[in-house]
Design a protein around this motif. Structure first.
Motif: not given
Length: 423
Positions: A174-181
């Motif tokens: 789920y980390s990539l979701n936050f990186m994009v955000a």
């Protein structure tokens, strides 16, 4: 031309803002569980988020009216960035408490800022424009942005890049979701700084944030007094409270209801289809509101009266649904109606409040809606737990239907206001 450029800037700003939120929504609970929190701890974390919004909603609205809406909005994006970064690196329960407190503060700061700026600019430089139609068109783009982001947010954890990142210590799928955000938050800060031009002279702005904070007591007292003493504003706020009370029960209980209806055929993909359909139905509702309001010659209060009656009826149908298709149709219809009612209500409310109090009064409405939603979550959660979801929703349906009468009073109050000058 000005109107089109202004509208494009507003659509871009709000769509990007809610796109960031949409990327996180589908995984908001599961990523916390993945990090080791139990559902009770997740509930506490979300409670901290709601509480921080309730405590800060009015003061931050007043801040926007004192030091400038653009400045406060950028501060809100900075806090959102800090929140997302905190969630990305958090490993302990208290880390999430802090991160979600920042997210609540960000939500409070953003409320009543760019939207108030847009309405003021629209009315000042395009006085003959139709605010309801404009807000409806903006609502379409924003809701589509949320729906598209939610679909993407559910797909990102399944991507090969997310899997690669999950092998790095401290990260997961789920980390990539936050990186994009986080990247989009940086883009939002830059675009807001360049595109938003706030020309209005704001009292206390030249004295800085400290003077804005010192102005809180008088501004809040004046706004609360205005909201309670102005009959039209009071009725609109009361209608919003009933709406948020009932809506909280739908948002909280639709997933277990969908699972109950599906029975042995239940798959998690059902939730994804229903959830994305929620946003797309809302966008369609925003679009439908334009010809519907034209049909009734912009009698917004009467349109809202009909929508409330329809919404309450559909909620009762949702409550008694026993098939997946029937439930899905009723669920999407409910949020289609919700999309229809947004711009007419916002138009009446913004026409009823003065420009110099707009940010504070928008925050005041949001503040009481948060309280209504919190009360709804507790009361309807109790009814669902001790009786059934059907019982809770039927109670909500009756409440929504009854509250439709508020808009009849709103209609009469607006007529009185129109007749006053000639009287």
């Amino acid at each position: 031309m000005f109107c089109e450029n202004l509208k494009k800037i507003y659509i871009l700003n709000q769509s990007l803002q809610w796109f960031m939120v949409g990327l996180i929504l589908p995984i908001l609970t599961v990523f916390q569980v993945e990090k080791g929190l139990d559902l009770f701890e997740v509930g506490i974390v979300m409670g901290v988020y709601s509480t921080s919004i309730i405590l800060l909603e009015l003061p931050t609205g007043a801040l926007a009216d004192t030091i400038g809406r653009k400045k406060v909005f950028i501060i809100s994006v900075v806090l959102m960035f800090i929140s997302f970064f905190g969630m990305l690196i958090s490993q302990e329960f208290w880390h999430y408490i802090i991160s979600f407190a920042f997210l609540g503060a960000s939500r409070s700061l953003s409320s009543g800022t760019i939207d108030a700026w847009f309405i003021d600019e629209f009315e000042k430089k395009y006085p003959d424009g139709n605010l309801q139609e404009t807000l409806a068109m903006v609502g379409i783009f924003v809701t589509l942005s949320l729906g598209g982001a939610s679909l993407l947010g559910g797909y990102i954890p399944m991507s090969s890049l997310s899997i690669i990142i999950s092998h790095i210590e401290g990260f997961d799928i789920y980390s990539l979701n936050f990186m994009v955000a986080l990247f989009l938050a940086l883009c939002q800060m830059l675009l807001t700084s360049v595109l938003i031009k706030e020309e209005r002279i704001v009292e206390h702005q030249e004295k800085g944030i400290l003077s804005g904070l010192m102005a809180f007591p008088s501004l809040i007292a004046t706004s609360v007094h205005y909201g309670l003493k102005n009959h039209l504003v009071f009725l609109l706020i009361l209608a919003s409270v009933f709406w948020s009370f009932s809506l909280s029960g739908v948002e909280m209980l639709w997933q277990p209801k969908a699972k109950e209806v599906a029975g042995a055929e239940f798959q998690t993909s059902i939730l994804g289809i229903l959830g994305s359909g929620y946003f797309f139905a809302g966008a369609l509702g925003s679009y439908i509101s334009i010809p519907l309001c034209r049909l009734f010659k912009n009698d917004y209060a009467f349109v809202l009266f009909m929508m409330r009656l329809f919404m309450g009826t559909v909620l009762v149908i949702m409550a008694i649904s026993t098939t997946q298709v029937g439930f899905a149709i009723a669920y999407w219809t409910f949020f289609l109606i919700n999309g229809v009612k947004e711009s007419p209500h916002a138009t009446i409310y913004n026409e009823a409040i003065p420009s110099e109090k707009r940010s504070t009064m928008l925050s005041f409405e949001s503040f009481v809606m948060q309280i209504g939603g919190l009360a709804g979550s507790i009361c309807l959660g109790y009814l669902a737990n001790n009786f059934s979801i059907e019982y809770a929703w039927m109670f909500s349906g009756a409440l929504i239907t009854s509250s439709s009468l508020i808009y009849i009073l709103v209609r009469k109050q607006r007529q009185l206001i129109v007749e006053q000058p000639s009287g």
